[in-house]
Design a protein around this motif. Structure first.
Motif, PDB file in Angstrom:
ATOM      1  N   HIS A  91       0.815  -1.227   0.000  1.00  7.27           N
ATOM      2  CA  HIS A  91       0.000   0.000   0.000  1.00  7.27           C
ATOM      3  C   HIS A  91       0.845   1.271   0.000  1.00  7.27           C
ATOM      4  CE1 HIS A  91      -3.883  -1.939   0.443  1.00  7.27           C
ATOM      5  NE2 HIS A  91      -3.421  -2.655   1.455  1.00  7.27           N
ATOM      6  N   PHE A  92       1.959   1.247   0.726  1.00 10.91           N
ATOM      7  CA  PHE A  92       2.765   2.454   0.906  1.00 10.91           C
ATOM      8  C   PHE A  92       4.250   2.125   0.775  1.00 10.91           C
ATOM      9  CE2 PHE A  92      -1.055   3.041   3.627  1.00 10.91           C
ATOM     10  CZ  PHE A  92      -1.654   4.072   2.914  1.00 10.91           C
ATOM     11  N   PRO A  93       4.733   1.925  -0.453  1.00  8.58           N
ATOM     12  CA  PRO A  93       6.159   1.619  -0.630  1.00  8.58           C
ATOM     13  C   PRO A  93       7.093   2.709  -0.121  1.00  8.58           C
ATOM     14  CG  PRO A  93       5.087   2.102  -2.746  1.00  8.58           C
ATOM     15  CD  PRO A  93       4.001   1.942  -1.728  1.00  8.58           C
ATOM     16  N   ILE A  94       6.579   3.909   0.084  1.00 10.21           N
ATOM     17  CA  ILE A  94       7.392   4.990   0.638  1.00 10.21           C
ATOM     18  C   ILE A  94       7.988   4.597   1.990  1.00 10.21           C
ATOM     19  CG2 ILE A  94       5.380   6.106   1.714  1.00 10.21           C
ATOM     20  CD1 ILE A  94       6.652   8.801   1.175  1.00 10.21           C
ATOM     21  N   PHE A  95       7.267   3.783   2.768  1.00  9.83           N
ATOM     22  CA  PHE A  95       7.790   3.349   4.059  1.00  9.83           C
ATOM     23  C   PHE A  95       9.033   2.487   3.881  1.00  9.83           C
ATOM     24  CE2 PHE A  95       3.788   4.548   6.153  1.00  9.83           C
ATOM     25  CZ  PHE A  95       4.269   5.015   7.362  1.00  9.83           C
ATOM     26  N   ASP A 125      12.895  11.021   9.274  1.00 12.24           N
ATOM     27  CA  ASP A 125      12.371  10.531   8.003  1.00 12.24           C
ATOM     28  C   ASP A 125      10.880  10.192   8.030  1.00 12.24           C
ATOM     29  OD1 ASP A 125      14.913  10.302   6.323  1.00 12.24           O
ATOM     30  OD2 ASP A 125      15.480   9.172   8.105  1.00 12.24           O
ATOM     31  N   LEU A 126      10.418   9.467   9.056  1.00  8.98           N
ATOM     32  CA  LEU A 126       9.027   9.022   9.051  1.00  8.98           C
ATOM     33  C   LEU A 126       8.047  10.175   9.208  1.00  8.98           C
ATOM     34  CD1 LEU A 126       8.994   5.597  10.923  1.00  8.98           C
ATOM     35  CD2 LEU A 126       9.342   6.113   8.500  1.00  8.98           C
ATOM     36  N   SER A 127       8.508  11.290   9.744  1.00  7.81           N
ATOM     37  CA  SER A 127       7.635  12.464   9.813  1.00  7.81           C
ATOM     38  C   SER A 127       7.290  12.945   8.405  1.00  7.81           C
ATOM     39  CB  SER A 127       8.308  13.589  10.597  1.00  7.81           C
ATOM     40  OG  SER A 127       8.558  13.189  11.923  1.00  7.81           O
ATOM     41  N   ALA A 128       8.291  12.974   7.521  1.00  8.70           N
ATOM     42  CA  ALA A 128       8.036  13.376   6.139  1.00  8.70           C
ATOM     43  C   ALA A 128       7.159  12.351   5.428  1.00  8.70           C
ATOM     44  CB  ALA A 128       9.357  13.555   5.393  1.00  8.70           C
ATOM     45  N   VAL A 129       7.385  11.072   5.708  1.00  8.69           N
ATOM     46  CA  VAL A 129       6.564  10.017   5.111  1.00  8.69           C
ATOM     47  C   VAL A 129       5.100  10.204   5.497  1.00  8.69           C
ATOM     48  CG1 VAL A 129       6.067   7.547   5.183  1.00  8.69           C
ATOM     49  CG2 VAL A 129       8.428   8.335   4.942  1.00  8.69           C
ATOM     50  N   CYS A 130       4.854  10.364   6.788  1.00 13.05           N
ATOM     51  CA  CYS A 130       3.473  10.496   7.256  1.00 13.05           C
ATOM     52  C   CYS A 130       2.825  11.798   6.793  1.00 13.05           C
ATOM     53  CB  CYS A 130       3.424  10.384   8.772  1.00 13.05           C
ATOM     54  SG  CYS A 130       3.769   8.713   9.381  1.00 13.05           S
ATOM     55  N   GLY A 180       0.540   5.892  -5.606  1.00 11.01           N
ATOM     56  CA  GLY A 180       1.927   5.474  -5.463  1.00 11.01           C
ATOM     57  C   GLY A 180       2.660   6.472  -4.591  1.00 11.01           C
ATOM     58  N   SER A 181       3.756   6.031  -4.007  1.00 13.90           N
ATOM     59  CA  SER A 181       4.500   6.907  -3.112  1.00 13.90           C
ATOM     60  C   SER A 181       5.977   6.541  -3.149  1.00 13.90           C
ATOM     61  CB  SER A 181       3.967   6.790  -1.673  1.00 13.90           C
ATOM     62  OG  SER A 181       4.025   5.435  -1.226  1.00 13.90           O
ATOM     63  N   ALA A 182       6.830   7.485  -2.784  1.00 11.16           N
ATOM     64  CA  ALA A 182       8.283   7.246  -2.813  1.00 11.16           C
ATOM     65  C   ALA A 182       8.988   8.250  -1.916  1.00 11.16           C
ATOM     66  CB  ALA A 182       8.816   7.349  -4.238  1.00 11.16           C
ATOM     67  N   ALA A 194      19.471  13.119   7.394  1.00 13.32           N
ATOM     68  CA  ALA A 194      19.418  13.634   6.031  1.00 13.32           C
ATOM     69  C   ALA A 194      20.101  14.990   5.912  1.00 13.32           C
ATOM     70  CB  ALA A 194      17.972  13.760   5.578  1.00 13.32           C
ATOM     71  N   VAL A 195      20.778  15.194   4.781  1.00 16.34           N
ATOM     72  CA  VAL A 195      21.141  16.546   4.351  1.00 16.34           C
ATOM     73  C   VAL A 195      19.873  17.211   3.834  1.00 16.34           C
ATOM     74  CG1 VAL A 195      22.504  17.913   2.724  1.00 16.34           C
ATOM     75  CG2 VAL A 195      23.493  15.864   3.786  1.00 16.34           C
ATOM     76  N   ALA A 196      19.094  16.430   3.109  1.00 16.33           N
ATOM     77  CA  ALA A 196      17.782  16.847   2.619  1.00 16.33           C
ATOM     78  C   ALA A 196      17.025  15.596   2.221  1.00 16.33           C
ATOM     79  CB  ALA A 196      17.906  17.797   1.429  1.00 16.33           C
ATOM     80  N   ALA A 197      15.703  15.646   2.301  1.00 21.56           N
ATOM     81  CA  ALA A 197      14.886  14.499   1.915  1.00 21.56           C
ATOM     82  C   ALA A 197      13.516  14.988   1.466  1.00 21.56           C
ATOM     83  CB  ALA A 197      14.750  13.512   3.063  1.00 21.56           C
ATOM     84  N   ALA A 198      12.892  14.193   0.612  1.00 23.15           N
ATOM     85  CA  ALA A 198      11.552  14.529   0.113  1.00 23.15           C
ATOM     86  C   ALA A 198      10.733  13.265  -0.013  1.00 23.15           C
ATOM     87  CB  ALA A 198      11.635  15.238  -1.236  1.00 23.15           C
ATOM     88  N   GLY A 199       9.486  13.334   0.438  1.00 20.85           N
ATOM     89  CA  GLY A 199       8.529  12.252   0.268  1.00 20.85           C
ATOM     90  C   GLY A 199       7.408  12.710  -0.639  1.00 20.85           C
TER      91      GLY A 199
END
Length: 300
Positions: A91-95, A125-130, A180-182, A194-199
């Protein structure tokens, strides 16, 4: 050698027991499960709780299940469980993307999603995912529960909407058809912050983007959704042109600072590039999901 300030230890036997302890001990009490977020801050004396309430025996907060059109995740669910779950990945491959780049196996074996979210670290990281998935967080106190949208959960760096006698007990993630998610992250070394990250998360309807979520980490004082990037995508076809517009908007929405990980200008560049990369993979996954739903006759 760094050691925490003195504290007293309590071990909760149930959620109600933990809440009673929080109510009795007051604002200087903190709950701990994996401890990989809180304990390092205690060693640096950045956090000085007078009491630690161990909630590792609360097995009823460790679950993954689909209910009411949502994936429901117990707050005590370990990183390793999220990484290895086929239900989560389908359901959420981003995880799975994010969990692969979180710290190392010892941390993933013990750390929990609830601990990560409640730490409210701007680089987490998981904060950006959620945030990208439009999660709702369920907080419980002695008087009942509150459902808090992810956008309202963070009050600032290391501050959340969880009250002094409350606990985060569940994370709810809406199941969106044809989605879809990533997650994309740049780090200085494997497992680093992270230096930087995006979800990114999006859904496709009739070949166009029906819903979109873009969230950034390590690019400002808090993990935030890039509202302008999301709005730039709605109703558009999932093309490079649309992703470029969203990337530029994400770079404008973030507020990075120059530090040992890079200049603010470099981090804005990463916000743009990582948003585009995450959107490409999210769109590919959404297209596969839409095809699978069509083949199964779920569109009719």
């Amino acid at each position: 050698m760094q050691v925490p300030a003195a504290f007293e230890y309590r071990r909760a036997s149930s959620v109600e027991d933990a809440l009673a302890l929080l109510e009795t001990l007051g604002e200087e009490a903190r709950v701990v499960a994996g401890g990989h977020s809180l304990l390092p801050m205690m060693k640096l004396r950045l956090a000085r709780p007078e009491y630690l309430i161990d909630i590792n025996d609360l097995s009823d907060l460790d679950y993954l299940r689909v209910e009411g059109g949502e994936l429901r995740v117990g707050a005590l669910t370990r990183h390793r469980s999220l990484l290895e779950s086929e239900l989560v990945g389908s359901h959420f491959p981003i995880f799975h993307d994010a969990e692969r780049v979180i710290a190392d196996p010892p941390v993933r074996n013990r750390g929990t999603i609830g601990g990560s979210l409640c730490q409210a670290d701007p680089s987490e990281d998981l904060s950006a995912v959620c945030a990208a998935l439009r999660a709702t967080l369920v907080v419980r106190g002695r008087g009942g529960t509150r459902a808090i949208p992810m956008a309202a959960f963070y009050r600032g760096p290391y501050e959340t909407a969880v009250g002094p006698a409350e606990m985060l007990v569940e994370i709810r993630l809406p199941l969106v058809p044809h989605s879809g998610s990533a997650y994309e992250k740049v780090e200085r070394k494997a497992g680093d912050w992270a230096v930087a990250a995006a979800g990114a998360a999006l859904s496709l309807h009739g070949g166009r983007i029906g819903q979109a979520g873009i969230a950034l980490a390590a690019l400002g004082a808090a993990t935030v959704n890039s509202v302008r990037a999301e709005q730039a995508l709605l109703g558009q076809e999932p093309t490079e042109q649309a992703f470029a517009a969203a990337g530029r908007a994400a770079a404008q929405d973030c507020d990075p600072v120059t530090d040992g990980r890079g200049s603010a200008e470099y981090k804005r560049h990463l916000a743009d590039e990582l948003t585009r990369r995450a959107l490409r993979r999210a769109a590919d996954r959404a297209a596969v999901a839409a095809l699978a739903a069509g083949a199964a006759g779920e569109d009719g």
